[in-house]
Design an enzyme around this catalytic site. Structure first.
Site, PDB file in Angstrom:
ATOM      1  N   ASN A   1       1.224 -10.742  11.358  1.00  0.00           N
ATOM      2  CA  ASN A   1       0.591  -9.514  11.458  1.00  0.00           C
ATOM      3  C   ASN A   1      -0.871  -9.867  11.377  1.00  0.00           C
ATOM      4  O   ASN A   1      -1.482 -10.754  10.542  1.00  0.00           O
ATOM      5  CB  ASN A   1       0.699  -9.049   9.882  1.00  0.00           C
ATOM      6  CG  ASN A   1       2.102  -8.466   9.760  1.00  0.00           C
ATOM      7  OD1 ASN A   1       2.942  -8.506  10.482  1.00  0.00           O
ATOM      8  ND2 ASN A   1       2.506  -8.218   8.426  1.00  0.00           N
TER       9      ASN A   1
ATOM     10  N   TRP B   1       1.440  -1.655  14.079  1.00  0.00           N
ATOM     11  CA  TRP B   1       1.288  -1.247  12.867  1.00  0.00           C
ATOM     12  C   TRP B   1       0.435   0.486  12.938  1.00  0.00           C
ATOM     13  O   TRP B   1      -0.541   0.371  13.241  1.00  0.00           O
ATOM     14  CB  TRP B   1       0.540  -1.976  11.787  1.00  0.00           C
ATOM     15  CG  TRP B   1       0.566  -1.228  10.385  1.00  0.00           C
ATOM     16  CD1 TRP B   1      -0.100  -0.912   9.643  1.00  0.00           C
ATOM     17  CD2 TRP B   1       1.984  -1.426   9.724  1.00  0.00           C
ATOM     18  NE1 TRP B   1       0.377  -0.471   8.278  1.00  0.00           N
ATOM     19  CE2 TRP B   1       1.666  -0.830   8.352  1.00  0.00           C
ATOM     20  CE3 TRP B   1       3.562  -2.016  10.059  1.00  0.00           C
ATOM     21  CZ2 TRP B   1       2.726  -0.757   7.187  1.00  0.00           C
ATOM     22  CZ3 TRP B   1       4.317  -1.899   8.952  1.00  0.00           C
ATOM     23  CH2 TRP B   1       4.020  -1.063   7.691  1.00  0.00           C
TER      24      TRP B   1
ATOM     25  N   TYR C   1      -5.177  -8.412  11.778  1.00  0.00           N
ATOM     26  CA  TYR C   1      -6.079  -7.212  11.994  1.00  0.00           C
ATOM     27  C   TYR C   1      -7.473  -7.479  12.271  1.00  0.00           C
ATOM     28  O   TYR C   1      -8.400  -7.372  11.805  1.00  0.00           O
ATOM     29  CB  TYR C   1      -6.029  -6.553  10.443  1.00  0.00           C
ATOM     30  CG  TYR C   1      -4.713  -5.843  10.348  1.00  0.00           C
ATOM     31  CD1 TYR C   1      -4.568  -4.479  10.672  1.00  0.00           C
ATOM     32  CD2 TYR C   1      -3.706  -6.597   9.932  1.00  0.00           C
ATOM     33  CE1 TYR C   1      -3.471  -3.851  10.832  1.00  0.00           C
ATOM     34  CE2 TYR C   1      -2.268  -5.931   9.598  1.00  0.00           C
ATOM     35  CZ  TYR C   1      -2.173  -4.433   9.945  1.00  0.00           C
ATOM     36  OH  TYR C   1      -1.175  -3.828   9.907  1.00  0.00           O
TER      37      TYR C   1
ATOM     38  N   ASP D   1       0.697  -1.257  -0.002  1.00  0.00           N
ATOM     39  CA  ASP D   1       0.017   0.049   0.019  1.00  0.00           C
ATOM     40  C   ASP D   1       0.994   1.154  -0.068  1.00  0.00           C
ATOM     41  O   ASP D   1       0.331   2.250  -0.519  1.00  0.00           O
ATOM     42  CB  ASP D   1      -1.016   0.095   1.115  1.00  0.00           C
ATOM     43  CG  ASP D   1      -0.346   0.086   2.438  1.00  0.00           C
ATOM     44  OD1 ASP D   1       0.984  -0.114   2.704  1.00  0.00           O
ATOM     45  OD2 ASP D   1      -1.235   0.638   3.640  1.00  0.00           O
TER      46      ASP D   1
ATOM     47  N   TYR E   1      -9.715  -5.388   9.245  1.00  0.00           N
ATOM     48  CA  TYR E   1      -9.764  -6.008   7.787  1.00  0.00           C
ATOM     49  C   TYR E   1     -10.900  -7.393   7.837  1.00  0.00           C
ATOM     50  O   TYR E   1     -11.515  -7.634   6.902  1.00  0.00           O
ATOM     51  CB  TYR E   1      -8.487  -6.614   7.188  1.00  0.00           C
ATOM     52  CG  TYR E   1      -7.756  -5.177   6.881  1.00  0.00           C
ATOM     53  CD1 TYR E   1      -8.361  -4.578   5.856  1.00  0.00           C
ATOM     54  CD2 TYR E   1      -6.391  -5.206   7.379  1.00  0.00           C
ATOM     55  CE1 TYR E   1      -7.408  -3.274   5.462  1.00  0.00           C
ATOM     56  CE2 TYR E   1      -5.744  -4.011   6.934  1.00  0.00           C
ATOM     57  CZ  TYR E   1      -6.201  -3.143   6.125  1.00  0.00           C
ATOM     58  OH  TYR E   1      -5.232  -2.093   5.638  1.00  0.00           O
TER      59      TYR E   1
ATOM     60  N   ASN F   1       7.744  -9.809   3.978  1.00  0.00           N
ATOM     61  CA  ASN F   1       6.637  -9.357   4.744  1.00  0.00           C
ATOM     62  C   ASN F   1       5.411  -9.918   3.946  1.00  0.00           C
ATOM     63  O   ASN F   1       5.186  -9.462   2.653  1.00  0.00           O
ATOM     64  CB  ASN F   1       6.291  -7.780   4.842  1.00  0.00           C
ATOM     65  CG  ASN F   1       5.246  -7.622   5.597  1.00  0.00           C
ATOM     66  OD1 ASN F   1       5.017  -7.519   6.810  1.00  0.00           O
ATOM     67  ND2 ASN F   1       4.241  -6.630   4.791  1.00  0.00           N
TER      68      ASN F   1
ATOM     69  N   LYS G   1      -2.856   4.285  10.321  1.00  0.00           N
ATOM     70  CA  LYS G   1      -2.736   3.494  11.329  1.00  0.00           C
ATOM     71  C   LYS G   1      -1.672   3.822  12.430  1.00  0.00           C
ATOM     72  O   LYS G   1      -1.350   3.425  13.443  1.00  0.00           O
ATOM     73  CB  LYS G   1      -2.585   1.891  11.039  1.00  0.00           C
ATOM     74  CG  LYS G   1      -3.707   1.570  10.350  1.00  0.00           C
ATOM     75  CD  LYS G   1      -3.808  -0.298  10.294  1.00  0.00           C
ATOM     76  CE  LYS G   1      -4.654  -0.897   9.235  1.00  0.00           C
ATOM     77  NZ  LYS G   1      -4.649  -0.326   7.882  1.00  0.00           N
TER      78      LYS G   1
END
Ligand code: E9O
Length: 598
Positions: free
Chosen positions: A466, A549, A468, A168, A472, A414, A568
């Site tokens: 990671n 993050w 969310y 992103d 998400y 990542n 974020k």
């Protein structure tokens, strides 16, 4: 590869400043041989900086292809018997370099330095013209990968294309780090490798020095270690050896003590070349469910960052760097990840000095599609060329960063599509290479896959995830966080029996938006989300770190789910704290929040 430093025998000249700049809109620059004479119709551009946000022209911001940078400089007469090296800290993503009209270097990869000896091409005592062509196109052989989308449809003019990529952050481009000239003697210290060990109270500094140049066999090497007060601890001779330090002060975040290793190259009884290296004596190990620093379990408190700021984009700026380190100290962090690419060496120098533990990441982000995924409008995907480049980047990364005490772990990628066929073979090759080059540090790959689907869990030393939940997935459902997160993290441990770090968790938050009960995008929501994640981390003793993050809001490509960037950050892009920053400060300064038992 040694960071350029001034010593008794070496000089450094910084070519940062205002350069001349031209966008090659029709890709005609090489054909028309722009490198042969001063650029026509150039505008001015600062270096280092991304060029994207400097002007008011959106066609410069969004340009796809080559841009040309140029400046002139003098080489002092006093340098005529020296070896003269040009070093570009980084040029994103590809560069071709010309000096006085002749091509002297090419580089692929936007986040690591490259250098070239210029004696053959430079003119001593008069003006030299340096031209650097920077290209920002990403394809599947690059890291990070990307592709050009050609439209060929009635709704777009003929030839319309865009640069696509599966991450992103905005594809900032340009010369992002200092461009330096430095000198060495003709026979010179090419590289130094330092490894430290600990034996009780004793510290052991093992070193290996590489010398290059004609007289390398006739020269002697002397290596001396000094403490912080300049007191010499020991002096030895030879290109390889070790120095023992009785009652050593070990490097750690609470006392980032740096010794100084001084290396001199002597021929005919005179010092020909000299270099020094800050050395932190420390060891890192992963055993069972713990990460140990100097034999003590350590819990990582911190953030994933970006090289990103207003106007400069990804350009290195000491002002921003200092502010960021002060904020990291203020908030009580002890670590950060260089998401999603190697940062400027200047940042690692500061991390050594300030005592931060760094997860050093390769620029491998958006690595989806080891096999064909129909959802992406391209038939291309990760291939052999990507792998070769990945290995090359790993070699360069370790060559550059191997001596930093702050670097405690390598991250090879990542959020790669580690659940796809081919992912295991690909990452086994990459991780084997890392281990071969540096057996002293743990290796990880930051995952967004789930424990039962990843194919690479067995390859890493530490599981980095990671996640969310309530963002998400199940957006707005704060009540699900603890249930889902705890279940997943336990599964990671059950399957792999390795320590777990949550390397990303967070919520987009517009500073100044408030809501009670908390709603998405409000400062309260970000705080509430973090609190619930923390409750889970505190219950699970194999969780050995938390990285939010993100450190600060940052620029992204334009898309409907991003409102002027990714929000974020716990700081705004201008580095002002949101409510969550105070929550974290409170938590991280309280050392009782998580005690790790051995
Ligand atoms: C990578 C980072 O560069 N992780 C992303 C961050 C974000 O804020 C991005 O900035 O978007 C999150 C990955 C989210 C994975 C989504 C999974 C969706 C499940 C329904």
């Amino acid at each position: 590869m040694l960071y350029p430093r001034e010593t008794r025998t070496r000089e450094v000249k910084d070519l940062s400043g205002i350069w001349r700049f031209k966008v090659d809109r029709e890709s005609k620059g090489y054909e028309q041989r722009w490198f042969e004479k001063p650029l026509e119709d150039a505008i001015l551009m600062p270096v280092p900086a991304s060029y994207n946000d400097i002007t008011q022209d959106e066609s410069i911001r969004d340009h796809i292809g080559d841009v040309w940078y140029e400046r002139t400089f003098y080489i002092p007469e006093g340098w005529k018997d020296k070896r003269i090296v040009l070093r570009v800290g980084s040029a994103t993503h590809h560069a071709r370099v010309f000096l006085n009209g002749e091509e002297i270097a090419q580089n692929k990869g936007g986040f690591l330095p490259f250098e070239v000896e210029i004696n053959k091409f430079a003119q001593i005592g008069c003006e030299n013209r340096l031209t650097i062509v920077v290209n920002n196109i990403l394809d599947w052989s690059c890291l990070p990968p990307g592709f050009i989308r050609e439209y060929n449809d009635p709704m777009h003019p003929e030839g319309y294309k865009t640069q696509e990529y599966l991450f992103d952050f905005f594809n900032y481009s340009g010369i992002h780090r200092p461009v330096l000239l430095y000198t060495t003697s003709k026979t010179y210290i090419e590289d130094i490798k330092v490894e430290t060990k600990i034996d009780g109270k004793k510290g052991i500094v093992c070193f290996k020095v590489n010398v290059s140049g004609e007289k390398k066999d006739e020269s002697q090497i002397a290596v001396a270690l000094y403490d912080k007060n300049g007191r010499q601890i020991a002096k030895v001779e030879g290109s390889e050896g070790m120095i023992e330090v009785e009652d050593a002060i070990f490097w750690d975040p609470s006392n980032p003590y740096l010794y100084k290793l001084n290396v001199t190259l002597i021929h005919d009884g005179k010092i020909a070349d000299e270099y020094y290296l800050p050395v932190g004596i420390r060891i890192v190990e992963v055993k069972d469910k713990r990460l140990y620093l100097n034999g003590k379990p350590v819990y990582l408190k911190g953030l994933a960052k970006h090289e990103d700021s207003d106007i400069r984009g990804k350009g290195y700026d000491p002002v921003i760097a200092m502010k960021d380190f002060n904020l990291l100290k203020w908030i009580g962090a002890n670590s950060f990840r260089t998401s999603h690419y190697p940062y400027a060496e200047e940042i690692l120098n500061l991390a050594d000095e300030y005592g931060f533990l760094v997860i050093d990441e390769a620029p491998a982000v958006g690595m989806n599609f080891f096999n064909k995924n129909e959802k992406v409008f391209t038939l291309e995907r990760i291939n052999q060329k990507t792998l070769e480049h990945h290995l090359e980047v790993i070699r360069q990364l370790i060559a550059r960063d191997k001596n930093h005490p702050s670097v405690i772990m390598w991250s090879v990628a990542n959020e790669a599509a580690t659940y796809e066929d081919g992912a295991y073979e690909y990452f086994k090759t990459v991780i084997d290479e890392v281990r071969k080059l540096d057996p002293t540090r743990p290796v990880t790959l930051v995952e967004s896959s789930f424990p039962d689907e990843t194919k690479v869990g067995s390859l890493v030393d530490v599981i980095c995830v990671n996640r969310y939940y309530s963002w998400y997935s199940d957006p707005g459902r704060l009540d699900l966080i603890e249930f889902q997160l705890e279940k997943e993290l336990k599964r990671w441990f059950e399957l792999y029996q390795k320590p777990v770090i949550i390397t990303e968790y967070g919520a987009d938050t517009i500073a100044g938006f408030h809501s009670s009960p908390p709603m998405m995008f409000s400062e309260e929501y970000q705080c509430e989300m973090l609190k619930r994640y923390h409750r889970v981390f505190d219950r699970l003793d194999f969780v050995i770190g938390e990285h939010i993050w993100n450190f600060a809001d940052f620029a992204t490509k334009q898309e409907v789910r991003r409102i002027m960037g990714n929000r974020k950050g716990i700081f705004t892009r201008q580095r002002q704290p949101k409510m969550a920053a105070f929550l974290l400060k409170e938590r991280w300064q309280n050392s009782e929040h998580k005690k790790l038992e051995e």
